[in-house]
Design an enzyme around this catalytic site. Structure first.
Site, PDB file in Angstrom:
ATOM      1  N   HIS A 168      49.515  77.357 111.255  1.00 39.76           N
ATOM      2  CA  HIS A 168      50.799  77.566 110.585  1.00 39.76           C
ATOM      3  C   HIS A 168      50.496  78.129 109.196  1.00 39.76           C
ATOM      4  CE1 HIS A 168      54.508  77.004 108.630  1.00 39.76           C
ATOM      5  NE2 HIS A 168      54.183  75.880 107.999  1.00 39.76           N
ATOM      6  N   CYS A 203      57.733  72.772 111.143  1.00 36.02           N
ATOM      7  CA  CYS A 203      56.713  73.831 111.214  1.00 36.02           C
ATOM      8  C   CYS A 203      55.731  73.622 112.364  1.00 36.02           C
ATOM      9  CB  CYS A 203      55.966  73.933 109.896  1.00 36.02           C
ATOM     10  SG  CYS A 203      57.077  74.132 108.506  1.00 36.02           S
ATOM     11  N   ASN A 243      55.856  81.464 104.250  1.00 38.35           N
ATOM     12  CA  ASN A 243      55.924  80.408 105.259  1.00 38.35           C
ATOM     13  C   ASN A 243      57.221  80.591 106.064  1.00 38.35           C
ATOM     14  OD1 ASN A 243      56.383  78.006 106.621  1.00 38.35           O
ATOM     15  ND2 ASN A 243      55.593  76.710 104.978  1.00 38.35           N
TER      16      ASN A 243
HETATM   17  O1  UT7 Z   1      55.488  74.335 106.054  1.00 31.83           O
HETATM   18  C1  UT7 Z   1      55.361  72.965 105.932  1.00 31.83           C
HETATM   19  C2  UT7 Z   1      54.126  72.599 105.257  1.00 31.83           C
HETATM   20  N1  UT7 Z   1      54.235  72.913 103.851  1.00 31.83           N
HETATM   21  C3  UT7 Z   1      53.157  72.904 103.131  1.00 31.83           C
HETATM   22  O2  UT7 Z   1      52.087  72.710 103.663  1.00 31.83           O
HETATM   23  C4  UT7 Z   1      53.255  73.076 101.640  1.00 31.83           C
HETATM   24  C5  UT7 Z   1      52.210  72.210 100.983  1.00 31.83           C
HETATM   25  N2  UT7 Z   1      52.234  72.283  99.516  1.00 31.83           N
HETATM   26  C6  UT7 Z   1      51.814  73.355  98.822  1.00 31.83           C
HETATM   27  O3  UT7 Z   1      51.490  74.381  99.401  1.00 31.83           O
HETATM   28  C7  UT7 Z   1      51.686  73.229  97.337  1.00 31.83           C
HETATM   29  O4  UT7 Z   1      51.830  71.873  96.985  1.00 31.83           O
HETATM   30  C8  UT7 Z   1      52.699  74.080  96.531  1.00 31.83           C
HETATM   31  C9  UT7 Z   1      52.384  75.555  96.682  1.00 31.83           C
HETATM   32  C10 UT7 Z   1      54.104  73.812  97.027  1.00 31.83           C
HETATM   33  C11 UT7 Z   1      52.640  73.735  95.051  1.00 31.83           C
HETATM   34  O5  UT7 Z   1      51.313  73.960  94.596  1.00 31.83           O
HETATM   35  P1  UT7 Z   1      50.572  72.849  93.718  1.00 31.83           P
HETATM   36  O6  UT7 Z   1      49.298  73.392  93.325  1.00 31.83           O
HETATM   37  O7  UT7 Z   1      50.601  71.585  94.542  1.00 31.83           O
HETATM   38  O8  UT7 Z   1      51.522  72.755  92.472  1.00 31.83           O
HETATM   39  P2  UT7 Z   1      52.198  71.477  91.864  1.00 31.83           P
HETATM   40  O9  UT7 Z   1      53.427  71.119  92.618  1.00 31.83           O
HETATM   41  O10 UT7 Z   1      51.149  70.402  91.680  1.00 31.83           O
HETATM   42  O11 UT7 Z   1      52.603  72.018  90.445  1.00 31.83           O
HETATM   43  C12 UT7 Z   1      51.610  72.422  89.469  1.00 31.83           C
HETATM   44  C13 UT7 Z   1      52.322  73.020  88.293  1.00 31.83           C
HETATM   45  C14 UT7 Z   1      53.486  72.160  87.802  1.00 31.83           C
HETATM   46  O12 UT7 Z   1      53.557  72.277  86.390  1.00 31.83           O
HETATM   47  P3  UT7 Z   1      52.993  71.086  85.466  1.00 31.83           P
HETATM   48  O13 UT7 Z   1      53.733  69.853  85.892  1.00 31.83           O
HETATM   49  O14 UT7 Z   1      51.526  71.010  85.768  1.00 31.83           O
HETATM   50  O15 UT7 Z   1      53.309  71.577  84.102  1.00 31.83           O
HETATM   51  C15 UT7 Z   1      54.686  72.810  88.394  1.00 31.83           C
HETATM   52  O16 UT7 Z   1      55.860  72.603  87.654  1.00 31.83           O
HETATM   53  O17 UT7 Z   1      52.898  74.276  88.660  1.00 31.83           O
HETATM   54  C16 UT7 Z   1      54.287  74.281  88.347  1.00 31.83           C
HETATM   55  N3  UT7 Z   1      54.968  75.082  89.342  1.00 31.83           N
HETATM   56  C17 UT7 Z   1      55.174  76.387  89.216  1.00 31.83           C
HETATM   57  N4  UT7 Z   1      54.845  77.252  88.228  1.00 31.83           N
HETATM   58  C18 UT7 Z   1      55.209  78.543  88.427  1.00 31.83           C
HETATM   59  C19 UT7 Z   1      55.477  74.663  90.541  1.00 31.83           C
HETATM   60  N5  UT7 Z   1      56.018  75.691  91.176  1.00 31.83           N
HETATM   61  C20 UT7 Z   1      55.848  76.788  90.377  1.00 31.83           C
HETATM   62  C21 UT7 Z   1      56.186  78.120  90.503  1.00 31.83           C
HETATM   63  N6  UT7 Z   1      55.846  78.971  89.524  1.00 31.83           N
HETATM   64  N7  UT7 Z   1      56.835  78.605  91.597  1.00 31.83           N
END
Ligand code: UT7
Length: 406
Positions: A270, A128, A300
């Site tokens: 980005h 990215c 993204n």
């Molecule tokens: O392009 C390269 C650079 N990329 C990035 O910069 C991406 C960076 N990361 C992010 O933007 C975020 O980490 C994400 C958007 C990918 C995820 O957001 P988050 O707030 O970090 O969520 P998480 O992974 O900590 O998950 C929180 C909860 C989890 O459930 P539990 O374990 O708390 O019960 C996940 O299973 O949200 C759940 N979850 C979802 N729920 C509904 C994860 N993905 C989803 C989903 N829909 N799509």
């Protein structure tokens, strides 16, 4: 002797040539995939996606679209704005993580379709951050005086490398392309400074294993577990990394350009996550409105997100002559990069309608050239098989190539 700037290229030197952005263009597929559509694919919901990422919908490439076709469209639009002919291009760089082939490069495919017969072409892999890396490479080539005109493209078909059962990644990404034309000028301005960084210790936080991967060669490798050519990401770790480096790297690029954050009129980051953009605004102590943000409509798009956002900022009248703007990319590698540009957007070339007609003719000519050259190769092979010692067509083609070189 070249004066070094802490080991970096002396890109803040105040003598020319300068690398100005003179053309820009973008292309996205028509097909829209909304958050509601995703609810039918994985266990997710519109509310979660919007609040955690800011994304409402993304574009998905059709079966006849590829990174090269999207990149080509964006490039043709950028040449239109720059009002230059493909023959004027010295260099084409495509930043992508989703090339059609490991080789040839997507840049070579686009070079051929454009009829840019005097251009070198290569792909650049910095995930990215790729577009900012590529812009830096092209700008430095212009600054060194070795080339005059470059086309820099960020193009992706992320939908083809997503694991559509992994809700942690498949909801985030989309397809598209954006392109800029850079041109040498003695007038001050254009790309002012750049900072490129990498931390490969985080290679496994965001990755797409391919055929050369060490893991795929060990006898106990399980191809199902490996998910060859599919993306995996540790979202939380990448999130932490991104929020740490954006402010830091923009500040470094500003220092190198002799500017301060207050001098900026716009930051084009980005487009990875709305919350990352807000955290970056806090770390730089500026209003979030200072950041260009169109993640809601495209998600993204990896290396394509910055040039797409830049094109929309220009269309929306958010960039004017004399403005200082910053671009910042970050992602797999881990790699990150920032660039400061003083906007001039100068127009070049002959009268626009004449230029347009000549560009169309070049594209048409490129199409015929490709067919003729490919048929020539086939005939040559047949002739060589029949009369190996004569190779008349080979000699004719050699003579033709020599004449072209002379
Ligand atoms: O392009 C390269 C650079 N990329 C990035 O910069 C991406 C960076 N990361 C992010 O933007 C975020 O980490 C994400 C958007 C990918 C995820 O957001 P988050 O707030 O970090 O969520 P998480 O992974 O900590 O998950 C929180 C909860 C989890 O459930 P539990 O374990 O708390 O019960 C996940 O299973 O949200 C759940 N979850 C979802 N729920 C509904 C994860 N993905 C989803 C989903 N829909 N799509």
């Amino acid at each position: 002797m070249v004066k070094h700037n802490n080991g970096r290229l002396p890109n803040t030197q105040d003598n020319g040539p300068y690398a100005h952005v003179v053309g820009w263009g973008m292309a996205v597929p028509d097909r829209i995939l909304t958050n509601q559509d995703l609810e039918a694919i994985v266990e997710t919901n519109d509310e979660w996606i919007q609040t955690r990422t800011g994304i409402r919908e993304r574009r998905i490439a059709g079966e006849h679209e590829s990174t090269a076709t999207l990149g080509l469209k964006a490039a043709q639009r950028a040449l239109e704005v720059a009002n230059i002919l493909p023959l004027e291009l010295d260099l084409i760089v495509v930043a992508t993580s989703t090339p059609e082939h490991i080789f040839p490069s997507t840049a070579s495919l686009i070079q051929d379709r454009l009829g840019a017969t005097k251009a070198g072409a290569f792909d650049l892999s910095a995930a990215c951050a790729g577009f900012v890396y590529a812009l830096n490479m092209a700008a430095q080539s212009i600054r060194s005086g070795s080339i005059q005109t470059a086309l820099v493209i960020g193009a992706e078909t992320m939908s083809r490398v997503l694991d559509w059962q992994d809700r942690g990644t498949c909801i985030l990404f989309g397809d598209g392309a954006g392109a800029l034309v850079l041109k040498a000028s003695d007038e001050t301005g254009g790309v002012r400074s750049s900072v490129l960084r990498s931390d490969g210790s985080g290679w496994d936080l965001l990755t797409i294993p391919s055929v050369g991967s060490r893991d795929s060669n060990v006898p106990e490798a399980n191809p199902d577990e490996l998910k060859m050519y599919k993306m995996t990401m540790n979202g939380r770790e990448v999130f932490k990394f991104a929020t740490r480096v954006i402010g830091e790297s923009i500040t470094q690029a500003l220092e190198m350009a002799g500017l301060q954050v207050d001098d900026l009129t716009l930051i084009v980051p980005h487009q990875a996550n709305n919350r990352i953009i807000q955290a970056a605004a806090r770390s730089l102590n500026v209003e979030p409105a200072m950041f260009m943000n169109n993640i809601d409509r495209y998600g993204n798009t990896s290396a394509a997100s910055i040039p797409i956002a830049l094109c929309e900022a220009l269309e929306g009248g958010r960039i004017h002559e004399g403005d200082h703007i910053a671009l910042c990319g970050f992602g797999g590698g881990l790699a990150w990069a920032s660039i400061v540009v003083t906007w001039t957007g100068a127009e070049t070339g002959e009268p626009r309608t004449l230029g347009k007609q000549r560009r169309q003719l070049t594209y048409l000519g490129a199409n015929w050239r490709r067919r003729i050259v490919r048929w020539g190769r086939r005939l040559d092979n047949v002739a060589n098989r029949i009369h190996p010692e004569r190779g008349k067509l080979s000699r004719l083609r050699h003579k033709f190539d020599q004449q072209k070189l002379d």
